[in-house]
Scaffold this motif. Structure first.
Motif, short mmCIF file in Angstrom:
data_model
loop_
_atom_site.label_atom_id
_atom_site.label_comp_id
_atom_site.label_asym_id
_atom_site.label_seq_id
_atom_site.Cartn_x
_atom_site.Cartn_y
_atom_site.Cartn_z
N SER A 183 7.96 -9.38 11.17
CA SER A 183 8.00 -10.29 10.10
C SER A 183 9.08 -11.12 10.37
O SER A 183 10.01 -10.99 10.98
CB SER A 183 8.08 -9.52 8.62
OG SER A 183 7.09 -8.85 8.40
N GLY A 242 6.06 -6.33 4.02
CA GLY A 242 5.44 -5.72 5.07
C GLY A 242 5.48 -6.19 6.40
O GLY A 242 6.55 -6.78 6.85
N SER A 243 4.40 -5.77 7.32
CA SER A 243 4.56 -6.17 8.70
C SER A 243 3.61 -7.68 8.72
O SER A 243 2.87 -7.74 8.01
CB SER A 243 3.97 -5.16 9.69
OG SER A 243 4.84 -3.90 9.59
N ASP A 252 1.42 -6.58 4.20
CA ASP A 252 0.98 -7.06 5.44
C ASP A 252 0.40 -8.35 5.53
O ASP A 252 -0.65 -8.72 4.92
CB ASP A 252 0.35 -6.06 6.52
CG ASP A 252 1.17 -4.70 6.54
OD1 ASP A 252 2.31 -4.60 6.14
OD2 ASP A 252 0.56 -3.78 6.87
N GLU A 254 -2.41 -7.86 0.91
CA GLU A 254 -2.42 -8.29 2.37
C GLU A 254 -3.29 -9.61 2.73
O GLU A 254 -4.32 -9.71 2.12
CB GLU A 254 -3.29 -7.16 3.18
CG GLU A 254 -3.18 -7.27 4.71
CD GLU A 254 -3.77 -5.98 5.23
OE1 GLU A 254 -4.25 -6.22 6.49
OE2 GLU A 254 -3.74 -4.91 4.75
#
Length: 457
Positions: free
Chosen positions: A308, A321-322, A340, A357
């Motif tokens: 990130s 998140g990622s 994410d 997401e």
């Protein structure tokens, strides 16, 4: 190995700090000085820890909690007098007692452990932790005899000119045979320049009684720095900041400019993450691998996944998140959960909101008290209108919704899955799934209006 005890001296007000905050509670890299000391002592095999408190006693107890016992020094009459206050908990016990000051935030457990081992191996009554410095002014001098053994310790104010030339100093950290310590304390006098009961006088008392007195010299003088004013506080901050940054770099983190990067002690950072200059990472933040942080980014108590990017932005008490892209100039306020692959762009503020997401709020939006689903597009200038002047309300935006630019979503309201909100709309009622909602005044064009206006002038 004998029983081990520890006394932490934390009773002083610290008048030279010129502060309402008691000295040992001043933070160094995000943690109060006395907490740094306690954390290191807790890494040793210590049976009982007694903290001597005085000024700010309740605040110190609030900070340290039940990690130790406490003894109150009502009058600050010197370090020997402070140690005597622990007699109720420790006097009469067999074993080794470590005495350390609560204003030495840089001291390491390894150094104290080496001191204890030197003391116990020598079967000494007292062992002094010493260091050598080119500028010993203000420190007690360690005076040795011809054989190199410790003869006595003399405070700077009481030292002769010859004694002041000695560069080996007393760091204020000691080990004692516990019974010998409390026996010798009964004979300490306050006949000195300050009229105080000095703990170093115990050394001479024990030596005169025929006991073994040794010393353990640390090679790192900086580690023994005692903080008595704001100048020393800044020095401790700089030393610990360097230590922290070097630890992260050795663990596989790239810090482009360590001198312009501030990372507090509780931070965890994964390998191959890059930290750019001007970044401030605080609290218990956890940053994953392969991230890019900064430049000029502040992060506090956040959990960030892998890969990130957070640049030119601020994030507090939130989960990120990622593969998330944040910034530049975004503000992530507490209790946000950014999932994410989401994107939070420039001049976007998120507060107590879930961003699903793959969802995007690319620019100039405020998303507060909201639940945003997956793959949602929030157009420029859109706002969740969450506050009526008295109460906060929730906005729900379900998956695959498209919010047109400059839209106001007046909570409480739900935008159904797959719905579209036309640009410029003010939505006050729920929008059904897959619907197009338009909530704006009809456009009217008045032809030749400007020309007629000029004629009438």
């Amino acid at each position: 190995m004998s029983n081990r005890y520890a006394i932490i001296l934390a009773a002083g007000q610290g008048t030279r700090m010129k502060s309402k905050l008691y000295k040992v509670l001043h933070p160094v890299c995000g943690k109060p000085m006395v907490q740094h000391v306690m954390d290191q002592v807790n890494n040793l095999n210590i049976e009982k820890i007694v903290t001597i408190i005085g000024h700010g006693a309740e605040l110190v107890k609030e900070q340290l909690g039940d990690s130790c016992e406490y003894a109150l020094q009502e009058e600050q009459l010197g370090t020997a007098h402070a140690v005597m206050q622990a007699a109720q908990q420790l006097a009469g016990l067999e074993g080794t007692t470590l005495v350390v000051c609560g204003d030495t935030p840089l001291i390491k457990a390894e150094t104290m452990d080496a001191l204890i081992k030197t003391h116990e191996e020598a079967h000494a009554a007292a062992t002094v932790l010493t260091a050598v410095t080119e500028n010993p002014a203000g420190y007690g001098r360690v005076l040795r005899n011809a054989e190199g053994h410790v003869e006595k310790i003399v405070e700077h104010k009481d030292a002769t000119e010859e004694e002041r030339q000695v560069t080996e100093i007393n760091t204020g950290t000691y080990c004692f045979d516990n019974k010998a310590l409390f026996s010798a304390l009964q004979n300490v006098s306050n006949e000195n320049a300050q009229g105080e009961y000095y703990l170093p006088d115990v050394i001479e008392i024990l030596k005169s009684a025929g006991h073994i007195v040794t010393a353990s010299r640390t090679e790192d003088f900086e580690e023994t720095l005692g903080v008595n004013d704001r100048v020393a506080l800044s020095q401790a901050e700089a030393i610990l900041k360097k230590r922290i940054n070097e630890m992260h770099m050795r663990n596989g983190v790239t810090i482009i400019d360590p001198s312009n990067t501030y990372i507090e002690t509780g931070v965890t950072i994964g390998r191959d993450t890059v930290i750019h200059p001007g970044s401030i990472i605080k609290g218990e933040s956890i940053i994953g691998e392969d991230c890019v942080i900064g430049p000029h980014t502040e992060i506090k108590n956040c959990e960030i996944g892998n890969s990130s990017t957070v640049r030119h932005s601020a994030a507090f008490e939130s989960i990120i998140g990622s593969y998330v892209n944040i910034g530049p100039f975004a503000h992530i306020r507490p209790d946000s959960d950014i999932r994410d692959k989401a994107k939070i762009g420039n001049f976007v503020e998120i507060k107590k909101a879930v961003i699903g997401e793959g969802s995007k709020a690319s620019h100039l939006s405020y998303i507060g008290d909201a639940e945003v689903g997956n793959d949602v597009n929030i157009g420029c200038g859109s706002i969740t209108v969450n506050y009526d002047g008295k109460n906060k309300y929730l906005t729900k935006i379900e998956d695959h919704v498209f919010i047109g630019c400059n839209s106001n979503l007046v909570a409480p309201v739900t935008i159904g899955r797959g719905a579209y909100v036309a640009a410029g709309s003010t939505i006050t009622e729920d929008v059904p799934e897959d619907a197009l909602s338009i909530a704006r005044a009809r456009q009217i064009n008045k032809e030749d209006y400007v020309q007629n206006l000029k004629i009438n002038e």
